[in-house]
Every structure is written in structure tokens, then in C-alpha cells.
Design a protein around this motif. Structure first.
Motif, PDB file in Angstrom:
ATOM      1  N   ARG A 147       0.827  -1.207   0.000  1.00 40.69           N
ATOM      2  CA  ARG A 147       0.000   0.000   0.000  1.00 40.69           C
ATOM      3  C   ARG A 147       0.859   1.255   0.000  1.00 40.69           C
ATOM      4  NH1 ARG A 147      -4.326  -2.370   4.443  1.00 40.69           N
ATOM      5  NH2 ARG A 147      -5.708  -3.392   2.930  1.00 40.69           N
ATOM      6  N   GLU A 148       1.928   1.226   0.782  1.00 36.74           N
ATOM      7  CA  GLU A 148       2.804   2.398   0.857  1.00 36.74           C
ATOM      8  C   GLU A 148       3.476   2.683  -0.482  1.00 36.74           C
ATOM      9  OE1 GLU A 148       6.886   3.780   3.200  1.00 36.74           O
ATOM     10  OE2 GLU A 148       5.609   2.227   4.062  1.00 36.74           O
ATOM     11  N   LEU A 149       3.936   1.629  -1.147  1.00 41.67           N
ATOM     12  CA  LEU A 149       4.669   1.809  -2.399  1.00 41.67           C
ATOM     13  C   LEU A 149       3.762   2.231  -3.550  1.00 41.67           C
ATOM     14  CD1 LEU A 149       7.424   1.593  -3.822  1.00 41.67           C
ATOM     15  CD2 LEU A 149       6.916  -0.825  -4.247  1.00 41.67           C
ATOM     16  N   THR A 150       2.516   1.752  -3.562  1.00 40.94           N
ATOM     17  CA  THR A 150       1.639   1.993  -4.704  1.00 40.94           C
ATOM     18  C   THR A 150       0.585   3.080  -4.472  1.00 40.94           C
ATOM     19  OG1 THR A 150       0.031   0.321  -3.990  1.00 40.94           O
ATOM     20  CG2 THR A 150       1.878  -0.422  -5.372  1.00 40.94           C
ATOM     21  N   ASN A 151       0.379   3.454  -3.209  1.00 42.84           N
ATOM     22  CA  ASN A 151      -0.715   4.379  -2.847  1.00 42.84           C
ATOM     23  C   ASN A 151      -2.073   3.795  -3.218  1.00 42.84           C
ATOM     24  OD1 ASN A 151       0.860   6.512  -1.711  1.00 42.84           O
ATOM     25  ND2 ASN A 151       1.440   7.124  -3.799  1.00 42.84           N
ATOM     26  N   LYS A 152      -2.171   2.479  -3.194  1.00 36.55           N
ATOM     27  CA  LYS A 152      -3.441   1.793  -3.452  1.00 36.55           C
ATOM     28  C   LYS A 152      -3.801   0.954  -2.233  1.00 36.55           C
ATOM     29  CE  LYS A 152      -2.509   1.693  -8.417  1.00 36.55           C
ATOM     30  NZ  LYS A 152      -3.451   2.766  -8.722  1.00 36.55           N
ATOM     31  N   LEU A 156      -1.489  -5.640  -6.696  1.00 40.32           N
ATOM     32  CA  LEU A 156      -0.872  -6.683  -7.527  1.00 40.32           C
ATOM     33  C   LEU A 156      -0.783  -6.244  -8.984  1.00 40.32           C
ATOM     34  CD1 LEU A 156      -2.655  -9.838  -6.063  1.00 40.32           C
ATOM     35  CD2 LEU A 156      -0.230  -9.282  -5.827  1.00 40.32           C
ATOM     36  N   SER A 157      -1.877  -5.696  -9.498  1.00 42.10           N
ATOM     37  CA  SER A 157      -1.911  -5.292 -10.906  1.00 42.10           C
ATOM     38  C   SER A 157      -0.890  -4.199 -11.192  1.00 42.10           C
ATOM     39  CB  SER A 157      -3.317  -4.815 -11.270  1.00 42.10           C
ATOM     40  OG  SER A 157      -3.371  -4.358 -12.599  1.00 42.10           O
ATOM     41  N   PHE A 158      -0.818  -3.211 -10.300  1.00 37.69           N
ATOM     42  CA  PHE A 158       0.103  -2.100 -10.505  1.00 37.69           C
ATOM     43  C   PHE A 158       1.551  -2.595 -10.498  1.00 37.69           C
ATOM     44  CE2 PHE A 158       2.877   1.230  -8.879  1.00 37.69           C
ATOM     45  CZ  PHE A 158       2.559   2.303  -9.693  1.00 37.69           C
ATOM     46  N   LEU A 159       1.900  -3.407  -9.506  1.00 37.00           N
ATOM     47  CA  LEU A 159       3.285  -3.862  -9.387  1.00 37.00           C
ATOM     48  C   LEU A 159       3.656  -4.843 -10.493  1.00 37.00           C
ATOM     49  CD1 LEU A 159       3.491  -4.240  -5.510  1.00 37.00           C
ATOM     50  CD2 LEU A 159       4.549  -2.466  -6.923  1.00 37.00           C
ATOM     51  N   ALA A 160       2.694  -5.659 -10.925  1.00 40.24           N
ATOM     52  CA  ALA A 160       2.974  -6.592 -12.028  1.00 40.24           C
ATOM     53  C   ALA A 160       3.337  -5.845 -13.306  1.00 40.24           C
ATOM     54  CB  ALA A 160       1.772  -7.500 -12.257  1.00 40.24           C
ATOM     55  N   SER A 161       2.814  -4.635 -13.451  1.00 34.95           N
ATOM     56  CA  SER A 161       3.125  -3.841 -14.645  1.00 34.95           C
ATOM     57  C   SER A 161       4.501  -3.189 -14.552  1.00 34.95           C
ATOM     58  CB  SER A 161       2.058  -2.757 -14.838  1.00 34.95           C
ATOM     59  OG  SER A 161       2.169  -1.731 -13.854  1.00 34.95           O
ATOM     60  N   LYS A 162       5.100  -3.200 -13.371  1.00 36.50           N
ATOM     61  CA  LYS A 162       6.382  -2.521 -13.166  1.00 36.50           C
ATOM     62  C   LYS A 162       7.579  -3.463 -13.213  1.00 36.50           C
ATOM     63  CE  LYS A 162       4.419   1.480 -12.525  1.00 36.50           C
ATOM     64  NZ  LYS A 162       4.542   2.538 -13.555  1.00 36.50           N
ATOM     65  N   ILE A 163       7.354  -4.759 -12.920  1.00 39.82           N
ATOM     66  CA  ILE A 163       8.474  -5.690 -12.898  1.00 39.82           C
ATOM     67  C   ILE A 163       8.617  -6.362 -14.263  1.00 39.82           C
ATOM     68  CG2 ILE A 163       8.140  -6.056 -10.432  1.00 39.82           C
ATOM     69  CD1 ILE A 163       7.073  -8.879 -11.152  1.00 39.82           C
ATOM     70  N   LYS A 164       9.534  -7.316 -14.379  1.00 40.08           N
ATOM     71  CA  LYS A 164       9.766  -7.992 -15.648  1.00 40.08           C
ATOM     72  C   LYS A 164       8.523  -8.753 -16.106  1.00 40.08           C
ATOM     73  CE  LYS A 164      13.561 -10.190 -16.464  1.00 40.08           C
ATOM     74  NZ  LYS A 164      14.732 -11.097 -16.338  1.00 40.08           N
ATOM     75  N   PRO A 165       8.301  -8.852 -17.408  1.00 41.28           N
ATOM     76  CA  PRO A 165       7.204  -9.685 -17.898  1.00 41.28           C
ATOM     77  C   PRO A 165       7.355 -11.110 -17.369  1.00 41.28           C
ATOM     78  CG  PRO A 165       8.148  -8.355 -19.664  1.00 41.28           C
ATOM     79  CD  PRO A 165       9.059  -8.190 -18.484  1.00 41.28           C
ATOM     80  N   ASN A 166       6.241 -11.700 -16.967  1.00 40.28           N
ATOM     81  CA  ASN A 166       6.226 -13.052 -16.399  1.00 40.28           C
ATOM     82  C   ASN A 166       6.957 -13.147 -15.058  1.00 40.28           C
ATOM     83  OD1 ASN A 166       4.775 -13.961 -18.625  1.00 40.28           O
ATOM     84  ND2 ASN A 166       6.637 -14.503 -19.749  1.00 40.28           N
ATOM     85  N   GLY A 167       7.128 -12.001 -14.415  1.00 42.28           N
ATOM     86  CA  GLY A 167       7.675 -12.016 -13.062  1.00 42.28           C
ATOM     87  C   GLY A 167       6.573 -12.260 -12.041  1.00 42.28           C
TER      88      GLY A 167
END
Length: 300
Positions: free
Chosen positions: A196-201, A208-219
Motif C-alpha cells: 500500500r505504501e509503495l503503490t498508494n493503493k 498486484l496489478s500495478f506492481l505486475a506492470s512494473k516488474i519484468k514480464p512473467n515475473g
């Protein structure tokens, strides 16, 4: 060549299990001011996210090294010996001359912990990265932003290396620093509060959706939430694994032990459901004991 190199802090931790008549007022742990406070039990353990996870990974059969810094004091000597006794390679553990080792004092009361931490502002530099298939990157020593830069440079020069990333509280206060590591991250570990702190969500699926878009594909994005279980995102799907019911003795090390179990399972090419279960089993075992690694499970 290491299977995995754990990068970050190593400390000596002293656990004080408090007597049952210690008081709690609201969310405050209260002891009589200016008096002697008896404790029920004292335990000593290696601490620091990188050291904890290194021991967990070594117990699961991986050739594991620790890249960290300790002082040349008695605590540093003790930390080195404990790591060796737990099959962690310390050839990349720098000894800072004339400096103290990091230390924490942890108050254990009713299964919850309150942590007092000391981090030495080391003048020494970290060792150079050795060859490794994986890097487990976590919280680092005070004022050592160069460590994340070195990690990025190593990744640029070794494209095949995979990175598991578990930023600490200090790193989350500098989201731009975390943001530089996310695009090269294969596994991201956070707890619910940190997510929550990192994403403000606020909602888990949004995190999960926000962070999945930031890391490597298939991470993999992993969000742990204590007794509420663990949520994950992988290949545009979400997953949930319930926590394993156990009698909680002391919670310190729960996240590190989960990360060790999950990362080892992925290293061994297990599916995500198995990896989540390995993480939960390891974490449940650790919180059934006092200390970071006394309950860590072995491969068999």
C-alpha cells in the motif's frame, strides 16, 4: 558460481521474551519507567533480511553466498561463525575495521515483536559481485545507495541473472530508488502494508496489478498478509494461499522465511502454487520458534 547471492544487511539480534504480566495500553507496550524489568527468556540469533534469507536458502539445498558488511568486533566474529555453521558462504562478507556490527534488541510479548535497531554507517565498500544464477536483494546498510547501483550494473553485464527483490522500510521511503530495481525484478516480495505504501493503493488486486506492470514480464509479485494468507500475481493471473494455522511463538523472520521457501521452489522450477505452499510452510515453522532461523525447514 553461486546458485543465489543474498545481498544486504547482517546483524546480531537479541530476543527478550517478556514476562506475562507486562502491560499493554492501547497499542503501546508499557514497562515501569526507571526500574528493572525481568524477562522470561533470552535468545540470540543472526538477523538482517539478507542473512536470514541466506540461511533459509542454504537449508533448502542451494549454494548460497552472502554479500554484506560486519564490524571487526565480537558481534561480527559471532555472525560470521553462525553463517558458516549454517552453510552460508561468507567469502564476500566484508569486515569493516574499527567499526561495530549492526545489532537489534527484540522484545517478544504474546507472539508479537517490538524491535530496537542499530545500523552502523559503514565506511567500507561492499565486495564485488561474484558469479551467481540469482541475486536476492533486500534492505541495505545505512546511506549505501551505491549497493542498488552496483546491482543494476551487475545485471546489465550479466543479463541471464535473475533478481528477487524485497525492499526494506528504509528503501520504501525512497520510492524512486525502488523504482530503478523493479524493471529488472523477477520476484518482488512485499507485505500488505508495504504494498500500500509503495503503490498508494488500498485493494490487494489493485496493488498486484500495478506492481505486475512494473516488474519484468512473467515475473512474480508476492504480497504477504500474516494470518490472512498470501496473494500473488503471475502471468496476468492472481493466486491466493491461506496461512497455515500454528501456535505463534514469535513473528520475527516470517517474511524472510517465506521468501526463502518461495524463491527456492522457483529455482527448482516448481509451479507457483507449490512455491506459495513452500513459503507458507517455512514461515509457519519459523514463527513457531523464537529467532529468525531456528525453525527454518530443510529440503527433505
Amino acid at each position: 558460481m553461486f546458485d543465489i547471492l543474498s545481498v544486504g544487511d547482517a546483524t546480531q539480534d537479541i530476543f527478550l521474551t517478556l514476562e506475562k504480566d507486562t502491560g499493554i495500553i492501547g497499542d503501546q507496550l508499557c514497562v515501569p519507567y526507571g526500574s528493572k524489568v525481568p524477562v522470561q527468556k533470552i535468545d540470540i540469533s543472526v538477523g538482517g533480511n539478507a542473512a536470514n534469507t541466506a540461511i533459509g536458502l542454504a537449508r533448502l539445498g542451494l549454494k548460497t553466498g552472502l554479500l554484506s558488511i560486519v564490524g571487526d568486533d565480537f558481534r561480527g566474529n559471532w555472525i560470521r561463525q553462525e553463517l558458516l555453521d549454517n552453510s552460508v558462504d561468507i567469502s564476500k562478507l566484508v569486515i569493516a575495521k574499527n567499526e561495530q556490527s549492526n545489532q537489534s534488541v527484540i522484545l517478544n510479548y504474546r507472539g508479537e515483536r517490538t524491535i530496537f535497531t542499530y545500523h552502523e554507517p559503514y565506511e567500507e565498500n561492499y565486495a564485488e559481485f561474484p558469479e551467481a544464477s540469482w541475486i536476492y536483494l533486500t534492505s541495505k546498510s545505512q546511506n549505501r545507495e551505491d549497493l542498488y547501483a552496483k546491482t543494476l550494473l551487475y545485471k546489465q553485464n550479466n543479463s541471464a541473472v535473475k533478481i528477487a527483490f524485497n525492499p526494506g522500510r528504509r528503501e520504501l521511503e525512497k520510492p524512486e530508488e525502488v523504482g530503478r530495481i523493479l524493471p529488472v525484478t523477477d520476484i518482488l516480495f512485499l507485505n500488505q502494508e508495504e504494498g500500500r505504501e509503495l503503490t498508494n493503493k488500498q485493494e490487494t488486486n489493485d496493488i498486484l496489478s500495478f506492481l505486475a506492470s512494473k516488474i519484468k514480464p512473467n515475473g512474480y509479485v508476492i504480497i504477504t498478509d500474516g494470518v490472512n494468507g498470501v496473494n500473488a500475481a503471475y502471468r496476468q493471473k492472481t493466486y491466493f494461499q491461506s496461512a497455515i494455522p500454528v501456535k505463534v511463538v514469535e513473528k520475527t523472520g516470517a517474511g524472510d522465511s517465506f521468501a526463502a521457501g518461495f524463491t527456492a521452489a522457483i529455482f527448482y522450477k516448481k509451479d507457483i502454487e507449490t512455491a506459495l505452499l513452500w513459503g507458507n510452510k517455512n514461515s509457519a515453522s519459523v514463527i513457531s520458534c523464537v529467532g529468525h532461523y531456528q525453525g527454518l525447514l530443510r529440503f527433505d
